[in-house]
Design an enzyme around this catalytic site. Structure first.
Site, PDB file in Angstrom:
ATOM      1  N   LYS A  52       0.722  -1.382  -0.092  1.00 50.68           N
ATOM      2  CA  LYS A  52       0.068   0.159  -0.090  1.00 50.68           C
ATOM      3  C   LYS A  52       0.887   1.168   0.182  1.00 50.68           C
ATOM      4  CE  LYS A  52      -4.296  -1.972   2.092  1.00 50.68           C
ATOM      5  NZ  LYS A  52      -5.156  -1.871   3.222  1.00 50.68           N
TER       6      LYS A  52
ATOM      7  N   ASN B  30      -4.667   2.034  -1.790  1.00 49.92           N
ATOM      8  CA  ASN B  30      -5.410   0.585  -1.972  1.00 49.92           C
ATOM      9  C   ASN B  30      -6.187   0.510  -3.071  1.00 49.92           C
ATOM     10  OD1 ASN B  30      -7.764   2.470  -1.186  1.00 49.92           O
ATOM     11  ND2 ASN B  30      -8.632   0.191  -0.602  1.00 49.92           N
TER      12      ASN B  30
ATOM     13  N   LYS C 129       8.686   3.695  13.253  1.00 51.69           N
ATOM     14  CA  LYS C 129       7.268   3.684  12.343  1.00 51.69           C
ATOM     15  C   LYS C 129       6.169   4.449  12.963  1.00 51.69           C
ATOM     16  CE  LYS C 129       6.409   0.803   9.112  1.00 51.69           C
ATOM     17  NZ  LYS C 129       5.923  -0.565   8.604  1.00 51.69           N
TER      18      LYS C 129
END
Length: 496
Positions: free
Chosen positions: A299, A320, A389
């Site tokens: 994605k 997506n 992250k």
């Protein structure tokens, strides 16, 4: 070449069970392959009368172990079985085997003559159970020694690029009969789109796991026909799909193909598994795919291959949905819309003002979910095993972040009114919760939390079962899939 056929491989150990399989799938299939090598030894003596009992054209196959079968008694014994099955041919061709499968290196002139004398077509086959071929086109030309024989090539691809290459090579053979397929899950497009790959037929096997040949990529005839509408596909059928890796579980084909049917669109939606996003684009461009869904893990990486993106993709940092628009690839994000609608329905809330939400994970799906939570006015904390992250995602939307572990118990409790699980942990898994199946294995639910797990296969994941046992209200991701799919379908209808 005529429209391809659905062939059911008969894999049971007895003739009676194989005949029962024919009755189970008769509505979906055009012919059957009797895998004599899979029959019990005493059952192999009864194969001569099988075509008259089957009531459908039959392929006679006795596959050697080297070619992926189970016959190991030697070529002399195999030749005798072939002879027994082809002997005493009837003037009524429906009582004889319509086809016999001889491997490329198996040449017994008496058997070949017997087959041809009574109209039994020879399928001349080649199998590589481990590797792709350097050139399928060249191999087909070498094998096509007679107009009475149908060459067959089956190989094991190592990447989606091998499947793309097969499609390109097969466009030279639109006016001839041949059977080609790439095995394994990578090769599924060659079975669904057999016509576009110029294959005479598509092999299937029963859905019963004990009888299925899923290890070489077979699907069952019912799925091929009811989900993918195999017999309705033609040269003008538009192709859409979904890509990801490992792409083991997806309900998107059933959803989108049902919508295509309702809208009377000549279109099909297929899975095409790609380890790299670049391979997905190569496949999509070569097969003129009009649009496709993107799932884990592509994605984010998919964005660099796009020529155009909408505002949501730019703000979320994940895509997506990819659409072909006038020769360019355009990216959209419908996950956020689907999640927002699904979450409000689940919680009974119109917005998330004054609500604290724990986002578990920091991948592409988490980015869309964080965007939706921000739009709904919620406050959130992103929990992820890789703290950097979590930090990157949280700072994008002004949220807090923390590591995903026991050291973050207190902050997790603070943000536990609504917990949204976005990782792949628990996908396809049932049974007890543990560190491998449950991303919050270390957290004790109080019973007050609302848990939304974006996974939908299985319906109840280990974390959901554990939370529900504690009294929590839980929901899987199927409603999100449906709502984001509605938005995707609207986009698919605009593809050119």
């Amino acid at each position: 070449m005529s429209k391809p056929l659905i062939c059911l491989c008969l894999t049971a150990p007895t003739v009676a069970e194989d005949l029962a399989l024919i009755e189970k799938y008769r509505h979906y299939i055009d012919l059957v392959e009797l895998r004599v090598d899979l029959l019990a030894d005493d059952e192999r003596l009864a194969i001569r009368d099988f075509p008259s009992k089957a009531g459908l054209p039959c392929i006679l196959t006795i596959r050697r172990t080297v070619d992926g079968g189970q016959f190991s008694e030697g070529e002399a014994a195999r030749s005798m079985l072939f002879a027994r099955a082809l002997a005493f041919a009837s003037e009524d061709s429906s009582k004889n085997f319509a086809y016999v499968d001889f491997e490329e290196d198996f040449h017994i002139s008496s058997l070949q003559d017997a087959a041809l004398a009574y109209g039994t077509k020879i399928i001349r086959s080649f199998h590589d159970m481990k590797n792709p071929l350097p050139s399928v086109a060249e191999k087909l030309r070498q094998m096509r020694v007679s107009r009475y024989e149908i060459p067959k090539i089956a190989f094991m691809p190592h990447s989606l690029s091998d499947v793309t290459k097969l499609y390109t090579e097969m466009q030279q053979f639109k006016n001839s009969d041949q059977i080609v397929c790439a095995m394994g899950t990578l090769g599924l497009p060659t079975r669904i789109l057999a016509g576009k790959f110029q294959s005479y037929l598509s092999y299937t096997s029963p859905e019963d796991l004990e009888l299925a040949l899923s290890d070489i990529g077979h699907t069952d005839p019912k799925t091929l026909e009811e989900i993918y509408h195999f017999h309705e596909l033609d040269e003008k059928t538009m192709v859409f799909g979904i890509t990801g890796y490992p792409l083991k579980y997806t309900s998107s084909p059933a959803l989108h193909n049902t919508n295509f049917k309702k809208e009377k669109m000549n279109a099909v939606y297929i899975p095409f598994k790609a380890e790299k996003a670049s391979e997905a684009f190569e496949f999509a461009s070569t097969l003129d795919i009009k649009g496709f869904s993107v799932t884990i893990p592509h994605k984010e990486d998919i964005i660099k291959h796009l020529q155009k993106t909408d505002k949501k993709v730019a703000e979320i940092g994940a895509c997506n949905t990819v659409i072909s628009e006038d020769g360019i690839w355009a990216g959209y994000n419908t996950d956020c819309t689907g999640f927002s609608k699904a979450l409000c329905e689940f919680t009974g809330l119109k917005n998330l003002k004054k609500k604290k939400v724990a986002i578990i994970g920091a991948g592409g799906a988490a980015k869309a979910i964080a965007y939706a939570i921000k739009e709904l006015g919620g406050k959130a904390c992103v929990f992820n095993r890789t703290l950097t992250k979590a930090k990157m995602l949280a700072e994008r939307f002004g949220f807090k972040y923390a590591s995903l572990g026991m050291e973050s118990i207190e902050i997790l409790r603070e943000y536990s009114e609504i917990i949204v699980q976005t990782t792949s942990k628990g996908m396809g898994m049932t049974g007890e919760s543990n560190e491998e199946t449950d991303p919050l294995w270390f957290y004790d639910f109080s019973g007050e939390e609302l848990l939304y797990d974006i996974i939908y296969k299985p319906e109840i994941t280990p974390i959901m079962a554990r939370a529900a046992k504690s009294g929590c209200k839980t929901q899987n991701g199927f409603t999100m899939l449906e709502y984001q799919g509605e938005e995707q379908f609207r986009l698919f209808k605009t593809a050119k």
